[in-house]
Write an enzyme that holds these catalytic residues in place. Sequence first.
Site, PDB file in Angstrom:
ATOM      1  N   THR A 180       6.558  -0.245  -6.214  1.00 39.22           N
ATOM      2  CA  THR A 180       7.214  -0.284  -7.517  1.00 39.22           C
ATOM      3  C   THR A 180       7.480  -1.704  -8.035  1.00 39.22           C
ATOM      4  OG1 THR A 180       9.388  -0.138  -6.461  1.00 39.22           O
ATOM      5  CG2 THR A 180       8.341   1.937  -7.139  1.00 39.22           C
ATOM      6  N   ALA A 232       6.382   4.601  -3.027  1.00 44.29           N
ATOM      7  CA  ALA A 232       5.608   3.955  -4.088  1.00 44.29           C
ATOM      8  C   ALA A 232       5.726   2.444  -3.969  1.00 44.29           C
ATOM      9  CB  ALA A 232       6.095   4.401  -5.462  1.00 44.29           C
ATOM     10  N   TYR A 245       0.593  -1.773 -11.851  1.00 43.27           N
ATOM     11  CA  TYR A 245       1.491  -0.720 -11.384  1.00 43.27           C
ATOM     12  C   TYR A 245       1.205   0.593 -12.113  1.00 43.27           C
ATOM     13  CZ  TYR A 245       5.819   2.010 -11.061  1.00 43.27           C
ATOM     14  OH  TYR A 245       6.722   3.025 -10.889  1.00 43.27           O
TER      15      TYR A 245
END
Length: 306
Positions: free
Chosen positions: A74, A72, A137
Amino acid sequence: MTRLAALVPGGKGQVGSELSAILRSRRGTLVHAPGSAELDITDVEAVRDAVEAFAEAARDAELRPVVINTAAYTAVDAAESDPDGAHQVNVAGPAALAEACRDGDLPLLQVSTDYVFPGDADRPYEPTDGTGPRTVYGRTKLEGERAVLESGARAWIVRTAWVYGAHGGNFVKTMARLAAQRDELSVVDDQIGSPTWAADLAAGLLELAEPVAAGAGPQQRVLHCTNTGSTSWFEFARAIFSELGLDPQRVNPCTSAEYPTKTPRPAYSVLSENAWREAGLTPLRPWRDALRQAFTTNAEAFRHQR
């Protein structure tokens, strides 16, 4: 116990490293946990080749395969100025994995985040609650969830929050580093969530992975998994100081307004364990117990920060 073969993209990160460690400790399992340098999940052809090779290796070993995506983007603040980069890793990457899993008939677990919610609730969020991310995000992670669920793959979303572990950067390591540099710290006391030890989350993911790989698993496709209970960042910081053997009174509370960040953080990030429990899965231990065990298990990783 299901004899698993697991492909873990993002395998060098906080959760991926713990998944790999648990699986490697079991006899009769196969694990491939590539970091981003080894498997770029935004490269569709590389993803397809990796999933096909993994599926073949699992068949040869007569193991039940599962893909657990922990890769991911992040960096919450960086994502605001790099939405394309966040989209590639958090949306296009999971979509490519889901399509490859669909075509190979492999189950997929996709790790997601509390940031898909607006953070203004007054009770723990259920998986069925309305979303409303307020950051790049959060938006890209939600889009990634939808891409996975709409792909036609046998897929489950597992949302978590406030993750810390022995690998990579996190709040626990930051507090340990600052404790060595400053006499006092101010930490926000008006953001509430559930600190989650990466090792406990990894164990939870594997408990879900076993029935999923065996062709069973819960019917609900979105689940929440965090250590239980809730606290503020301020209270979490004081608990960390206690585990470091330091005076927790060195940590002072402040408001989010007094400690502004480039990107707003959710005021309330607590995720309900109800669906996880109803799926027959074991709720994770209380967050304070997990933190104590994390320091027992990973003392060197947490204590020596510069």
